[in-house]
Enzyme design. Sequence first.
Site, PDB file in Angstrom:
ATOM      1  N   HIS A 199      -6.026  -3.176  -3.264  1.00  0.00           N
ATOM      2  CA  HIS A 199      -6.849  -3.403  -4.449  1.00  0.00           C
ATOM      3  C   HIS A 199      -7.724  -2.187  -4.735  1.00  0.00           C
ATOM      4  CE1 HIS A 199      -5.892  -7.572  -3.313  1.00  0.00           C
ATOM      5  NE2 HIS A 199      -6.083  -7.871  -4.582  1.00  0.00           N
ATOM      6  N   ASP A 271       2.774  -6.871  -7.883  1.00  0.00           N
ATOM      7  CA  ASP A 271       1.388  -7.260  -7.684  1.00  0.00           C
ATOM      8  C   ASP A 271       0.621  -6.760  -8.908  1.00  0.00           C
ATOM      9  OD1 ASP A 271      -0.884  -8.301  -6.501  1.00  0.00           O
ATOM     10  OD2 ASP A 271      -0.555  -7.330  -4.571  1.00  0.00           O
TER      11      ASP A 271
END
Length: 372
Positions: A199, A271
């Site tokens: 992330h 993702d």
Amino acid sequence: MNVNTSTDLHIKIGQLLLFGWQGETPEAARAVNSHATALVDDLSVGGVILMGRNVGNVHETRAMLASLQERAAARGLPPLFVATDQEGGRVSRFVPPHYTQFPVAKTIGDTADFDNARQVARAIAEELKAVGLNWDFAPVLDVNNNERNPVIGDRSYGDDPELVAKMGVAAVRGFQDDAGLLACGKHFPGHGDTEVDSHLALPTIAIDRASLDKIELVPFRAAIAAGLAGIMTSHILFTELDAELPATLSPAILTGLLRGDLGYQGLIITDCLEMKGVAAKWGSAEASVLALEAGADILLCCHTLETQVAIRDAVIEAVRNGRITEARIEESLARIAAAKQRWISPCPIISKIDLAGHRALAERITAAAAGE
């Protein structure tokens, strides 16, 4: 079917998109607001993802999703994928008091009872289907083989590849065979041996293919053999497989390894493309084009409308200028259409969630893991 008009192209590209929406207030985020309507009306998305901000009580969420599906149908679009990350434990978008807090994957793994994984998956699926979802981004098939991993940890069933494989297969059967909800194994080809959160930055793993075969790929092979409907890619640079591109953007990994060597024919979804693992270097729009070139079917972007529009526009331009062929788009559209025909039903399978039964299941598994 060939692309004949600009409208056709916009709709076709839209079907490759699975986007989330935000709201200026908590109440707005739990409604079909201007961002949500733009996803359907302007971007013709093939699916939406619910984050925690979008989830209300059972009645609110069911009505909201029914409204979105009706909106898509009124525009002549196929039914929407409606997805979420409901793993149990700390990655749970549907939480008490309206939904059950299920134990984290490691707790289930600690019981060494594969049927526990199947029962939890079935119960999660029942709660999601009751409000109109049809896809869960679970189970986590990562092997937790690095104790310094900041993002997986107890989200994994454990550090033994065979245990993770058997638990993962049981969960796939609970989601798909028992409850009729699409499952999605993640994060291919494995996020367990990292010390960086994708992330926030791009992790690098320098392990060879033989090591991958012994550890990371074991659960994915087993889940594929069990009929896993979806696989989510990881924003990780596996330098021995592709020295330049992370898995999400790598033809060698998505087409060569996953489609070719592992023989996977289901849906490949990225993702979130706003994560810094790909967005920091390539930008979300360029990463989207690279992901499709690599072999992904669905582009996930969870948050920002401006970024979502940029992704859609970049893909359309790539098709128009010949960088991505129509044949490549049609391959993904065929997989998406087949999955929707098989897995999406017009109505939820149950009208009421068995909260008491599900809570008792969660408590029993937690106690068993603790040796009680």
